[in-house]
Design a protein around this motif. Structure first.
Motif, PDB file in Angstrom:
ATOM      1  N   ALA A 398      44.308 -19.226  11.840  1.00 54.78           N
ATOM      2  CA  ALA A 398      42.967 -19.591  12.310  1.00 54.78           C
ATOM      3  C   ALA A 398      42.590 -21.006  11.889  1.00 54.78           C
ATOM      4  O   ALA A 398      41.521 -21.492  12.258  1.00 54.78           O
ATOM      5  N   ARG A 399      43.461 -21.678  11.160  1.00 56.58           N
ATOM      6  CA  ARG A 399      43.213 -23.086  10.837  1.00 56.58           C
ATOM      7  C   ARG A 399      43.253 -23.943  12.103  1.00 56.58           C
ATOM      8  O   ARG A 399      42.584 -24.967  12.181  1.00 56.58           O
ATOM      9  N   CYS A 400      44.036 -23.508  13.083  1.00 56.41           N
ATOM     10  CA  CYS A 400      44.210 -24.291  14.308  1.00 56.41           C
ATOM     11  C   CYS A 400      43.528 -23.669  15.520  1.00 56.41           C
ATOM     12  O   CYS A 400      43.224 -24.377  16.481  1.00 56.41           O
ATOM     13  N   HIS A 401      43.323 -22.377  15.494  1.00 58.90           N
ATOM     14  CA  HIS A 401      42.788 -21.674  16.671  1.00 58.90           C
ATOM     15  C   HIS A 401      42.319 -20.291  16.239  1.00 58.90           C
ATOM     16  O   HIS A 401      42.670 -19.824  15.151  1.00 58.90           O
ATOM     17  N   ILE A 410      38.266 -19.340  14.404  1.00 52.87           N
ATOM     18  CA  ILE A 410      38.434 -20.620  13.724  1.00 52.87           C
ATOM     19  C   ILE A 410      37.156 -20.998  12.979  1.00 52.87           C
ATOM     20  O   ILE A 410      37.207 -21.617  11.916  1.00 52.87           O
ATOM     21  N   ASP A 411      36.013 -20.581  13.521  1.00 54.06           N
ATOM     22  CA  ASP A 411      34.739 -20.830  12.823  1.00 54.06           C
ATOM     23  C   ASP A 411      34.740 -20.156  11.455  1.00 54.06           C
ATOM     24  O   ASP A 411      34.298 -20.753  10.458  1.00 54.06           O
ATOM     25  N   GLU A 412      35.215 -18.913  11.416  1.00 50.67           N
ATOM     26  CA  GLU A 412      35.217 -18.176  10.147  1.00 50.67           C
ATOM     27  C   GLU A 412      36.206 -18.790   9.161  1.00 50.67           C
ATOM     28  O   GLU A 412      35.978 -18.770   7.943  1.00 50.67           O
ATOM     29  N   TYR A 413      37.316 -19.321   9.670  1.00 48.32           N
ATOM     30  CA  TYR A 413      38.269 -19.997   8.784  1.00 48.32           C
ATOM     31  C   TYR A 413      37.584 -21.175   8.098  1.00 48.32           C
ATOM     32  O   TYR A 413      37.695 -21.350   6.870  1.00 48.32           O
ATOM     33  N   PRO A 518      34.509 -13.639   6.584  1.00 51.15           N
ATOM     34  CA  PRO A 518      34.840 -12.995   7.861  1.00 51.15           C
ATOM     35  C   PRO A 518      33.897 -11.846   8.183  1.00 51.15           C
ATOM     36  O   PRO A 518      33.599 -11.002   7.328  1.00 51.15           O
ATOM     37  N   ALA A 519      33.445 -11.813   9.427  1.00 49.10           N
ATOM     38  CA  ALA A 519      32.473 -10.801   9.846  1.00 49.10           C
ATOM     39  C   ALA A 519      33.130  -9.515  10.315  1.00 49.10           C
ATOM     40  O   ALA A 519      32.450  -8.527  10.554  1.00 49.10           O
TER      41      ALA A 519
END
Length: 812
Positions: A398-401, A410-413, A518-519
C-alpha cells in the motif's frame, strides 16, 4: 577429524536421510544416524552419504509464487515493487498507454514470458540475466531516462538470486482495482470471541478446553489422538521447548520416577520449574528477536558498507529480561513502540523503556547517498515490523497503491506513515560514514554502568581517504568514553501529518492524510482514537494495538506460541493473517487461546503453561495413520532442533557450555564498517543467543541451519534441508572441537570402555544404550583403531557420530 570419502559402495547407511517423514512422524528405524554401525563401512564414509541424501532435497528456485515465504513477500513489496511502480509500470504494465518492448512487469505470467528481447532471467538466475544487464546499462539501458542507484541495483540482484519471487496470478492482478472498504467479512478482521464448549462424544481423554477443541475435530474426521509420550521424551521435549537446553541424565531419572507415580503432578512441577528458569527468557526472547529483526549491524547498504550497531545488545537483554519477568505482552508492545513517552518510576525504569524502543531502530537501511527515498525506506521498515510483526498483516504494497488483496488503502498506509515521519529514529553514527546514514543522537542512560573500552584499546579498522589512501581520523565522540547509550526513537520537535507519495515516489506528493490506523479491523466496542497534534501518535498506536478486543494482536501471538511448541501454527502463515494467508485449522481453539491470553493478563508464561499441560501437547510422535496430517493434531510433530538449540545442546553434552549471561557484546566499543574488518566473531561457549548477530556475517556456528538474514521481521524460520548442513556436521571446526572436548571429558572420568559408552549416551540422549547399541559402538571403536592414529581420535569420532545423530538433533 572426519573427512569426506571419495566414493562408497555400500548402501547400508541410507536410512540416515529418511529418519522422519514430511509430517514429522518417526519411521521405525534406529535412533542413530548410523543405524547399523556396520564395521565393514568405515565411519568416514557416512559424510558423503549424508551429503548426497541432503543434496537430493535441494532444488533450484524458479520464478514462482508457490509457498512464497513472508520474508520474500516483504522483500518484494518493500524493495522491488516500489521501484517497478515508480520507474517501470508506466511503459511495462497492462495500464501502459503504449507497451514498451512487448514486456509487462505487473504479473507473474508476464514476468515469466518476458518481452521481445527474450526472457528476463536465466534458468539459474545468474548475474548475466537480461533484467540485471539492463538496469546495469550493460546492454539495454533501463530505465532509459537515468540509471537506477547502486542500492536499487543491489536489491534487484538479491531478488534475482532469491529466485525472483513474485506474488502470483491466483490473486487479483496488480491492475485490478479493489476499493478498500471500512468493513470486511474476513475472519481475522473481527474481534475474537470466547467460543462455547465443543460438542464431544463421551471420552476421558480431554484434560481441558484445548483438548476438547482438538478432540472435536478428530471425532468429526473419525480419528483418535495418539497415546501419551514416554516420560523421557516429555522431559526432553519440554526442556528444549521452554528453555532451549536438554535435561541432564539425573533430571530424567528423577522425572521418570515422579511421572510413574503421579503423571499430572510431575508435569506441573517440571513445567513450573522450567518457566521460572532464567533460561526461559533466553529461549523465548530469541523467538521475539527474529520478529524484531534484531541484528548488531546495518547490513549491506547497497554500496558495500555495513556499519555496526555497538549498542543493539541492550535491546537483546531487554527482551530476555521481559520474558523472564513475564512482562504482560500488551505492556511489552507499548514499551517497544512508545517507551520514551511513558512515565517512569526510576532512572532504571526509564532506561529500560528507552532501550525498548530499539525495536523501531534496528532497520536495515539502504545507503543515504543518492537515495531520495532514504527517510521513507526507514518508515516503511517501521510500518512493516509493526504490522507484520505485531498484527500478522502485511501492508507494504500500500506504499505505492491500494492493497491488492486486503482492504487497506494507500491513504491508510500514509496515515500510519505520518506517525513515523513524526518520529526521530536514533541509530547512532553509522560508523561516521554519512554516505551510509546521517549520524543521529542516541539515548543516554542514567542508571546503567559506565563501561569504557579496555585499557590500551585502539581501533584498527579505519576508513581511508579515497584519493590518498591515508586513514581518516576517527571523529571524537560527543559522549565521554564508556557513556551508556542505546538505540531507539523519540518524537520529533515538530510533528505533522504525511502526504501521500504517488506510486511511492517522494517526488510526487499528493494530499495530506491525517495520522490514523487501518479502518478494516472491526472492534467489539468503539474504536475511535484521536492523536494529539503535538505527539507523533506512537503512544496511541501502541494503545490501539493492545486493545483487549483487537482482532489480530492476541490471535497472532497465541498462534506464534503454538507454532514454537508444535512446529506449526494453527494458522500456518504466521505473519500473514490477511486474505492471502491460510485460515486456521482449528478456529475455535485459536479464539479460545487468544481470549484466554488476554483474560489472564497477557501472560505468555501462563499461555505456554496451559498449552504444554494439555493432552494434545503430550502426545507421542508415533501414529498409526498411513498418511499422517499434522494439522489434525492427532500426534506430536517431530521437529529438528533450530540452529541455536543444536549448538547449545552440543556445548551441553561436551561440558563446555557457559551459562553466564554475556556482558554486552564483542562490538560494544567498535563503531566501524565491519565490511573492512574481516571476521569479527570470537570463540564463545556462552549460549547462542549471546553470539554476535551481524547482518551478512552471522555466527559461523549457526549459519548453516536456516538462519534468517534479519533484515525483515521473521515469525517462522525456514526448515529446509540444505547441502552445506551435512558439510557443517561432519567438518565444521566447532563440531570437531566439541567432539574433542566431549571425548576428553569422558576419557578423564573412567578407563572402562563400556562405562565410557554409557556416559556418552547419558550426556547426549539422557538414557543408557541398548545392548545392540553398546555392541555396535564397541565394534565401531575396534574397527576405527586401524583407521585413526590415536585412541583419543577414536573416541572423538564416536562422540561426533553421536552429536550429529538424528536422535540428538530432533525433538520427539
Amino acid at each position: 577429524m572426519i573427512r569426506l570419502a571419495e566414493s562408497v559402495a555400500d548402501n547400508t547407511l541410507k536410512p540416515i536421510c529418511n529418519a522422519t517423514t514430511d509430517a514429522g512422524t518417526m519411521k521405525p528405524l534406529s535412533r542413530l544416524s548410523i543405524p547399523s554401525w556396520n564395521p565393514a563401512v568405515p565411519f568416514r564414509f557416512v559424510s558423503i552419504i549424508a551429503f548426497c541424501c541432503l543434496l537430493l532435497d535441494a532444488t533450484p528456485q524458479a520464478i514462482s509464487n508457490d509457498k512464497l515465504s513472508t520474508e520474500d513477500l516483504a522483500f518484494f513489496e518493500t524493495k522491488i515493487r516500489p521501484v517497478l511502480a515508480e520507474h517501470c509500470y508506466s511503459c511495462h504494465s497492462s495500464d501502459a498507454d503504449e507497451l514498451g518492448g512487448k514486456l509487462k512487469l505487473d504479473s507473474l505470467d508476464a514476468i515469466r514470458q518476458g518481452g521481445q528481447s527474450g526472457p528476463l532471467f536465466d534458468d539459474d538466475h545468474s548475474p548475466s540475466s537480461l533484467l540485471l544487464k539492463a538496469i546495469r546499462y550493460e546492454d539495454l539501458q533501463m530505465p532509459p531516462d537515468e540509471p537506477l542507484s547502486e542500492t536499487i541495483v543491489k536489491d534487484f540482484t538479491d531478488w534475482v538470486q532469491r529466485g525472483a519471487p513474485y506474488p502470483g496470478n491466483d490473486h487479483p492482478k496488480p491492475t485490478t482495482v479493489i476499493k478498500p472498504t471500512p468493513q470486511s467479512n474476513h475472519w481475522a478482521f473481527r474481534s475474537p470471541q470466547r467460543p462455547g464448549s465443543p460438542n464431544l462424544h463421551a471420552s476421558p481423554w480431554p484434560s481441558g478446553n484445548i483438548d476438547g477443541f482438538v478432540l472435536a475435530q478428530l471425532q468429526k474426521r473419525g480419528r483418535s489422538p495418539s497415546p501419551v509420550a514416554d516420560s523421557r521424551s516429555l522431559i526432553r521435549r519440554l526442556s528444549i521447548d521452554l528453555i532451549g537446553l536438554p535435561p541432564n541424565y539425573q533430571d530424567v531419572l528423577r522425572f521418570e520416577q515422579q511421572h510413574k507415580q503421579n503423571p499430572d503432578h510431575a508435569m506441573e512441577q517440571l513445567v513450573d520449574r522450567l518457566l521460572a528458569s532464567p533460561y526461559f527468557g533466553q529461549r523465548w526472547g530469541r523467538h521475539w528477536l527474529d520478529v524484531a529483526r534484531y541484528a548488531e549491524s546495518n547490513g549491506n547498504d547497497g554500496l558495500g558498507r555495513n556499519s555496526t550497531f555497538p549498542h543493539a545488545w541492550r535491546y537483546r537483554d531487554y527482551v530476555i529480561d521481559a520474558f523472564n519477568r513475564d512482562l504482560p505482552y500488551d505492556e511489552f508492545l507499548i514499551e517497544q513502540i512508545a517507551g520514551d513517552l511513558l512515565p517512569a518510576e526510576s532512572d532504571a525504569d526509564r532506561d529500560r523503556k528507552l532501550v525498548a524502543t530499539g525495536f523501531l531502530a534496528l532497520t536495515a537501511k539502504p545507503a543515504n547517498a543518492m537515495n531520495k527515498n532514504f527517510a521513507m525506506d526507514i518508515v516503511a521498515d517501521q510500518i512493516d515490523v509493526v504490522t507484520r510483526g505485531v498484527m500478522g498483516l502485511s501492508v507494504a504494497c500500500a506504499r505505492c497503491h491500494d492493497h491488492k488483496f486486503d482492504p487497506i488503502s494507500i491513504d491508510e498506509y500514509y496515515a500510519l506513515a505520518g506517525i513515523f515521519t513524526s518520529t526521530q529514529t536514533m541509530w547512532g553514527t553509522g560508523a561516521h560514514e554519512k554516505l551510509t546514514a546521517p549520524p543521529t543522537d542516541l539515548h543516554v542512560l542514567k542508571a546503567a554502568a559506565k563501561v569504557p573500552p579496555p585499557e590500551g584499546f585502539a581501533e584498527t579498522v579505519l576508513v581511508r581517504e579515497s584519493n590518498t589512501g591515508k586513514p581518516k581520523p576517527v571523529p571524537k565522540s560527543k559522549w565521554p568514553l564508556g557513556t551508556p547509550l542505546a538505540m531507539g526513537v523519540r518524537d520529533k520537535a515538530a510533528t505533522a501529518d504525511c502526504k501521500i507519495h504517488v506510486k511511492g515516489d517522494v517526488g510526487k506528493l499528493g494530499a495530506v492524510v491525517p495520522r490514523g490506523f487501518p479502518a478494516v479491523l472491526q472492534f467489539a466496542t468503539s474504536s475511535d482514537v484521536s492523536i494529539d497534534e503535538k505527539q507523533s501518535g506512537r503512544l496511541q498506536l501502541a494503545h490501539w494495538l493492545t486493545r483487549r478486543d483487537h482482532p489480530l494482536t492476541s490471535r497472532v501471538m497465541a498462534n506464534r506460541v503454538w507454532h514454537h511448541l508444535f512446529g506449526q501454527g494453527l494458522v500456518q502463515t504466521n505473519d500473514e493473517f490477511g486474505q492471502t494467508g491460510q485460515t486456521p485449522t482449528h478456529p475455535a481453539l485459536l479464539d479460545y487461546l487468544a481470549t484466554r491470553f488476554v483474560e489472564r493478563g497477557w501472560s505468555i508464561k501462563q499461555l505456554v503453561r496451559e498449552i504444554v499441560l494439555s493432552r494434545t501437547y503430550q502426545q507421542s510422535c508415533q501414529t498409526s495413520m498411513t498418511e499422517p496430517d499434522p494439522s489434525l493434531l492427532s500426534f506430536h510433530r517431530r521437529r529438528r532442533l533450530d540452529a541455536e538449540s543444536l549448538r547449545d545442546a552440543m556445548l551441553t553434552a561436551s561440558g563446555d557450555l557457559d551459562l553466564t549471561q554475556a556482558d554486552g557484546s564483542i562490538i560494544r566499543h567498535r563503531d566501524i564498517l565491519m565490511n573492512l574488518a574481516g571476521n569479527l566473531h570470537q570463540p564463545s561457549h556462552r549460549r547462542s543467543v549471546f553470539l554476535c548477530y551481524l547482518r551478512q556475517s552471522p555466527p559461523p556456528e549457526l549459519s548453516a541451519f536456516n538462519l534468517p538474514d534479519f533484515s525483515t521481521s521473521v515469525a517462522k524460520r525456514e526448515t529446509q534441508t540444505l547441502p552445506d548442513q551435512a558439510l557443517y556436521l561432519y567438518n565444521n571446526p566447532f563440531v570437531i572441537q566439541q567432539s574433542q572436548s566431549f571425548a576428553k571429558s569422558v576419557l578423564s572420568q573412567t578407563t572402562d570402555s563400556t562405562a565410557r559408552i554409557k556416559l556418552i549416551w547419558q550426556r547426549s540422549y539422557q538414557r543408557n544404550p541398548t545392548s545392540d547399541e553398546l555392541a555396535g559402538a564397541q565394534s565401531f571403536l575396534q574397527t576405527s583403531q586401524s583407521e585413526l592414529e590415536t585412541s583419543e581420535l577414536v573416541w572423538q569420532s564416536l562422540c561426533q557420530a553421536v552429536l550429529i545423530s538424528n536422535e540428538f538433533r530432533y525433538i520427539d
